[in-house]
Design an enzyme around this catalytic site. Structure first.
Site, mmCIF file in Angstrom:
data_model
loop_
_atom_site.group_PDB
_atom_site.id
_atom_site.type_symbol
_atom_site.label_atom_id
_atom_site.label_comp_id
_atom_site.label_asym_id
_atom_site.label_seq_id
_atom_site.Cartn_x
_atom_site.Cartn_y
_atom_site.Cartn_z
ATOM 1 N N GLU A 98 88.382 62.303 60.280
ATOM 2 C CA GLU A 98 88.657 62.720 59.222
ATOM 3 C C GLU A 98 88.455 64.117 58.508
ATOM 4 O O GLU A 98 87.630 64.614 59.307
ATOM 5 C CB GLU A 98 87.732 61.646 58.672
ATOM 6 C CG GLU A 98 88.441 59.920 57.582
ATOM 7 C CD GLU A 98 89.334 60.274 56.194
ATOM 8 O OE1 GLU A 98 89.211 61.927 56.005
ATOM 9 O OE2 GLU A 98 89.615 59.690 55.522
ATOM 10 N N ASP A 99 88.673 64.092 57.404
ATOM 11 C CA ASP A 99 88.382 65.508 57.200
ATOM 12 C C ASP A 99 86.770 65.430 56.394
ATOM 13 O O ASP A 99 85.898 66.472 56.726
ATOM 14 C CB ASP A 99 88.948 66.393 56.114
ATOM 15 C CG ASP A 99 89.901 65.377 54.786
ATOM 16 O OD1 ASP A 99 89.311 64.015 55.029
ATOM 17 O OD2 ASP A 99 90.194 65.831 53.828
ATOM 18 N N ASP A 102 82.886 61.076 52.007
ATOM 19 C CA ASP A 102 82.095 61.421 50.547
ATOM 20 C C ASP A 102 80.852 60.130 50.418
ATOM 21 O O ASP A 102 79.929 60.349 50.463
ATOM 22 C CB ASP A 102 83.123 61.856 49.254
ATOM 23 C CG ASP A 102 82.521 62.862 48.122
ATOM 24 O OD1 ASP A 102 81.385 63.700 48.343
ATOM 25 O OD2 ASP A 102 82.894 62.310 47.267
ATOM 26 N N PHE A 151 81.634 70.881 46.978
ATOM 27 C CA PHE A 151 83.586 70.505 46.287
ATOM 28 C C PHE A 151 84.259 71.668 47.642
ATOM 29 O O PHE A 151 83.740 72.950 47.163
ATOM 30 C CB PHE A 151 84.556 70.831 45.574
ATOM 31 C CG PHE A 151 85.323 70.260 45.323
ATOM 32 C CD1 PHE A 151 85.499 68.828 45.507
ATOM 33 C CD2 PHE A 151 86.670 70.680 45.733
ATOM 34 C CE1 PHE A 151 86.610 68.426 45.100
ATOM 35 C CE2 PHE A 151 87.649 70.272 46.068
ATOM 36 C CZ PHE A 151 87.990 68.843 45.859
ATOM 37 N N ARG A 164 95.218 73.695 51.444
ATOM 38 C CA ARG A 164 94.656 72.809 52.637
ATOM 39 C C ARG A 164 95.311 73.955 53.751
ATOM 40 O O ARG A 164 94.250 73.649 54.820
ATOM 41 C CB ARG A 164 95.742 72.147 52.880
ATOM 42 C CG ARG A 164 95.904 71.036 51.793
ATOM 43 C CD ARG A 164 96.469 69.721 52.282
ATOM 44 N NE ARG A 164 96.634 68.655 51.161
ATOM 45 C CZ ARG A 164 96.098 67.569 51.001
ATOM 46 N NH1 ARG A 164 94.546 67.405 51.300
ATOM 47 N NH2 ARG A 164 95.989 66.903 50.245
HETATM 48 P P1 IMP Z 1 84.875 58.737 49.439
HETATM 49 O O1 IMP Z 1 84.238 58.975 50.873
HETATM 50 O O2 IMP Z 1 85.861 57.672 49.773
HETATM 51 O O3 IMP Z 1 84.520 59.462 48.647
HETATM 52 O O4 IMP Z 1 86.257 59.802 49.502
HETATM 53 C C1 IMP Z 1 86.445 60.561 50.969
HETATM 54 C C2 IMP Z 1 87.901 61.405 50.223
HETATM 55 O O5 IMP Z 1 88.174 62.514 48.767
HETATM 56 C C3 IMP Z 1 88.121 62.871 51.054
HETATM 57 O O6 IMP Z 1 89.131 61.976 52.364
HETATM 58 C C4 IMP Z 1 88.978 63.418 50.257
HETATM 59 O O7 IMP Z 1 89.887 63.282 50.177
HETATM 60 C C5 IMP Z 1 88.801 63.733 49.168
HETATM 61 N N1 IMP Z 1 87.089 64.960 49.041
HETATM 62 C C6 IMP Z 1 85.824 64.470 48.647
HETATM 63 N N2 IMP Z 1 85.186 65.369 48.711
HETATM 64 C C7 IMP Z 1 86.521 66.524 48.404
HETATM 65 C C8 IMP Z 1 85.605 67.921 49.201
HETATM 66 O O8 IMP Z 1 84.615 67.949 48.604
HETATM 67 N N3 IMP Z 1 87.158 68.573 49.018
HETATM 68 C C9 IMP Z 1 88.421 68.057 48.858
HETATM 69 N N4 IMP Z 1 88.241 66.693 48.858
HETATM 70 C C10 IMP Z 1 87.293 65.997 48.872
HETATM 71 MG MG MG Z 2 90.576 62.152 53.396
#
Ligand code: IMP
Ligand code: MG
Length: 176
Positions: A98-99, A102, A151, A164
């Site tokens: 994963e990238d 969050d 962010f 990206r």
């Molecule tokens: P979560 O963990 O379900 O809240 O969602 C994670 C997703 O939200 C990631 O896979 C990203 O696509 C997006 N995301 C969360 N934080 C960031 C950020 O700082 N920059 C860009 N995308 C983010």
């Molecule tokens: Mg993602």
């Protein structure tokens, strides 16, 4: 067109060095096995390609795309599979790449779905982790960088589908 300012948080060199370290660690941990990398599109693709090049055990790769319902800035955790994997996971040593993690909502839901496909093992590798934002507990096995609640863009991460392609990790000014 609005001009946004981006500050470098982790440079291209730093990211490359960290991915090399992760690749070494993963290669040791998976010695004698084949690792099946799963990329969560689109954000994970830059990281996964670089990571795969640094892994010395046999690697196979598959891709999936998910979108979370709810809209807005926070994910709902209800995940729709927009593109499923091509290969079954049964018996494979799966490493989800994963990238960023969050709130953890998307990942915890996704891992639950994948676990039902009976992989031999399943681990999680993320380039970035924002632990302060966690709502759902997720066990992360490999982390590139823990970051504060900002962010970030670049290295696969987007702001409104832009940035990206930046070869470093940056913070967009004026975005919360
Ligand atoms: P979560 O963990 O379900 O809240 O969602 C994670 C997703 O939200 C990631 O896979 C990203 O696509 C997006 N995301 C969360 N934080 C960031 C950020 O700082 N920059 C860009 N995308 C983010
Ligand atoms: Mg993602």
């Amino acid at each position: 067109m609005m001009a946004e300012t981006i500050h470098v948080m982790h440079s291209e060199e730093e990211v490359a060095k960290r991915i090399e370290e992760l690749g070494k660690q993963i290669s040791e941990d998976y010695k004698g096995r084949q690792v099946h990398l799963i990329c969560v599109l689109k954000g994970g693709v830059f990281f996964m390609c670089e990571l795969a090049k640094r892994i010395s055990v046999p690697v196979s790769m598959d891709f999936m795309s998910v979108s979370s319902y709810g809209g807005g800035t926070s994910s709902s955790g209800v995940v729709k599979i927009a593109k499923d994997l091509d290969e079954p996971l049964e018996g494979k040593d799966v490493l989800v790449v994963e990238d960023i993690i969050d709130s953890g909502r998307t990942l915890s839901y996704l891992l639950e779905i994948l676990f039902k496909r009976h992989p031999n093992s399943m681990r999680l590798c993320t380039l970035l982790d924002k632990p302060d934002r966690r709502v759902r507990e997720v066990k992360v096995d490999y982390t590139g960088f823990e970051i504060e609640d900002k962010f970030v863009v670049g290295y696969g991460l987007d702001y409104a589908q832009k940035y990206r392609n930046l070869p470093y990790i940056g913070v967009v000014e004026g975005v919360e």
